[in-house]
Structure formats: C-alpha cells, structure tokens
Design a protein around this motif. Structure first.
Motif, short mmCIF file in Angstrom:
data_model
loop_
_atom_site.label_atom_id
_atom_site.label_comp_id
_atom_site.label_asym_id
_atom_site.label_seq_id
_atom_site.Cartn_x
_atom_site.Cartn_y
_atom_site.Cartn_z
N GLY A 91 0.75 -1.23 0.00
CA GLY A 91 0.00 0.00 0.00
C GLY A 91 0.79 1.29 0.00
O GLY A 91 1.96 1.33 -0.36
N GLU A 92 0.09 2.33 0.42
CA GLU A 92 0.59 3.69 0.30
C GLU A 92 1.90 3.94 1.02
O GLU A 92 2.75 4.69 0.55
CB GLU A 92 -0.45 4.68 0.82
CG GLU A 92 -1.49 5.03 -0.22
CD GLU A 92 -2.45 6.07 0.27
OE1 GLU A 92 -2.23 7.24 -0.05
OE2 GLU A 92 -3.41 5.69 0.95
N ALA A 93 2.10 3.33 2.17
CA ALA A 93 3.28 3.65 2.98
C ALA A 93 4.51 2.86 2.59
O ALA A 93 5.63 3.25 2.94
CB ALA A 93 2.96 3.41 4.45
N THR A 94 4.35 1.76 1.87
CA THR A 94 5.50 0.88 1.62
C THR A 94 5.72 0.60 0.14
O THR A 94 6.69 1.07 -0.44
CB THR A 94 5.30 -0.47 2.36
OG1 THR A 94 4.05 -1.03 1.96
CG2 THR A 94 5.34 -0.30 3.87
N VAL A 95 4.84 -0.14 -0.46
CA VAL A 95 5.01 -0.60 -1.84
C VAL A 95 4.96 0.56 -2.83
O VAL A 95 5.81 0.64 -3.73
CB VAL A 95 3.96 -1.68 -2.17
CG1 VAL A 95 3.94 -1.99 -3.66
CG2 VAL A 95 4.24 -2.95 -1.37
N ASN A 96 4.00 1.44 -2.68
CA ASN A 96 3.87 2.55 -3.63
C ASN A 96 5.12 3.41 -3.70
O ASN A 96 5.63 3.65 -4.80
CB ASN A 96 2.66 3.41 -3.29
CG ASN A 96 1.36 2.68 -3.49
OD1 ASN A 96 1.34 1.52 -3.86
ND2 ASN A 96 0.26 3.35 -3.23
N PRO A 97 5.65 3.90 -2.57
CA PRO A 97 6.86 4.71 -2.66
C PRO A 97 8.04 3.94 -3.26
O PRO A 97 8.86 4.51 -3.99
CB PRO A 97 7.15 5.12 -1.22
CG PRO A 97 5.88 4.94 -0.48
CD PRO A 97 5.13 3.86 -1.21
N LYS A 98 8.13 2.65 -2.96
CA LYS A 98 9.22 1.84 -3.50
C LYS A 98 9.12 1.78 -5.02
O LYS A 98 10.09 2.02 -5.73
CB LYS A 98 9.20 0.43 -2.89
CG LYS A 98 10.20 -0.54 -3.47
CD LYS A 98 11.63 -0.04 -3.45
CE LYS A 98 12.18 0.12 -2.07
NZ LYS A 98 13.59 0.62 -2.09
N LEU A 99 7.95 1.46 -5.54
CA LEU A 99 7.77 1.38 -6.99
C LEU A 99 8.00 2.74 -7.65
O LEU A 99 8.66 2.82 -8.68
CB LEU A 99 6.37 0.86 -7.31
CG LEU A 99 6.16 -0.63 -7.07
CD1 LEU A 99 4.69 -0.98 -7.10
CD2 LEU A 99 6.95 -1.47 -8.06
N GLN A 100 7.47 3.79 -7.06
CA GLN A 100 7.64 5.12 -7.64
C GLN A 100 9.11 5.56 -7.63
O GLN A 100 9.58 6.16 -8.59
CB GLN A 100 6.76 6.13 -6.89
CG GLN A 100 5.29 5.88 -7.20
CD GLN A 100 4.34 6.61 -6.26
OE1 GLN A 100 4.69 6.96 -5.14
NE2 GLN A 100 3.12 6.83 -6.73
N SER A 101 9.83 5.22 -6.57
CA SER A 101 11.25 5.58 -6.51
C SER A 101 12.07 4.87 -7.57
O SER A 101 13.13 5.33 -7.96
CB SER A 101 11.83 5.29 -5.12
OG SER A 101 12.01 3.90 -4.93
N LEU A 102 11.56 3.73 -8.05
CA LEU A 102 12.23 2.97 -9.10
C LEU A 102 11.73 3.34 -10.49
O LEU A 102 12.12 2.73 -11.48
CB LEU A 102 12.08 1.47 -8.84
CG LEU A 102 12.76 0.96 -7.55
CD1 LEU A 102 12.40 -0.49 -7.30
CD2 LEU A 102 14.26 1.16 -7.61
N GLY A 103 10.83 4.34 -10.56
CA GLY A 103 10.40 4.86 -11.85
C GLY A 103 9.12 4.27 -12.41
O GLY A 103 8.83 4.44 -13.59
N PHE A 104 8.32 3.60 -11.57
CA PHE A 104 7.10 2.96 -12.05
C PHE A 104 5.87 3.74 -11.62
O PHE A 104 5.86 4.37 -10.56
CB PHE A 104 7.02 1.51 -11.56
CG PHE A 104 8.08 0.64 -12.16
CD1 PHE A 104 7.87 0.01 -13.37
CD2 PHE A 104 9.31 0.50 -11.54
CE1 PHE A 104 8.87 -0.75 -13.96
CE2 PHE A 104 10.31 -0.26 -12.11
CZ PHE A 104 10.09 -0.90 -13.32
N GLU A 105 4.84 3.69 -12.44
CA GLU A 105 3.58 4.39 -12.16
C GLU A 105 2.67 3.49 -11.33
O GLU A 105 2.39 2.34 -11.70
CB GLU A 105 2.88 4.74 -13.48
CG GLU A 105 1.55 5.40 -13.30
CD GLU A 105 0.77 5.57 -14.60
OE1 GLU A 105 -0.34 6.13 -14.53
OE2 GLU A 105 1.25 5.12 -15.67
#
Length: 105
Positions: free
Chosen positions: A80-94
């Motif tokens: 979710g918002e606190a873990t997976v989302n920031p990780k994916l976004q930091s790696l360049g994924f939408e």
C-alpha cells in the motif's frame, strides 16, 4: 519486514516481475507466488500498459534481485501507500489507485 523491502533497488527486477505477470496472466502469477488480488493499488507495466498487482510485483521482484533468497511472501511485508507505492515510484514505475471511482465518466 520493511527492511527487506527497502533492499529492493533494481528497476530491472521489477520489470522482470512485470514481464512474468504478463506472460503467466494475473491468476496464475498470483497463485504461483501466493499473493491475493490488490484491493487499492496496481502498478502499470510501462511496456504494455497492463495493470499488475503492486504488492505481488514487489515481492516477486525481490526474488529476481536476490535469487538465493527468493521472493518475499505476502506476510513478509505490508502493501500500500506507505510501503510498496513509494518503493515502486522511486524505481520509476507508475502506481494507479483502483477501486472507488468518483468521476462522472
């Protein structure tokens, strides 16, 4: 294991997981790795624009980056918002929110 999740640093590993998701199909991919369907967030595969279950993709990507350790299991980390989302976004994924759609269309 949020600390395990923080070790995922490879966009290539994430793309490899996305590619496997597309190859196997959603149901088979989730079954193979023991994940449930995402309720709130999906990650968009930049190659084919397919939406994929974000937590499952991150867990499987970890296994591609660290093959001797294997993929993370659903209970190994929260999604979710606190873990997976920031990780994916930091790696360049939408990351895309699914579920409730309050638009008029």
């Amino acid at each position: 294991m949020a600390s395990e999740l923080s070790r995922l640093q490879s966009p290539f590993a994430v793309q490899t997981a996305l590619d496997e998701f597309s190859k196997l199909g959603r149901t088979a991919f989730l079954f193979r790795y023991g994940f449930s369907k995402s309720r709130d967030f999906m990650v968009r595969n930049p190659v084919n624009r397919e939406l994929c279950d974000s937590k499952a993709i991150v867990g499987v990507a970890f296994g591609f980056q660290y093959p001797t350790e294997g993929p993370l299991k659903p209970a190994d980390f929260s999604g979710g918002e606190a873990t997976v989302n920031p990780k994916l976004q930091s790696l360049g994924f939408e990351v895309v929110r699914i579920g409730e759609d309050w638009s008029q269309q």
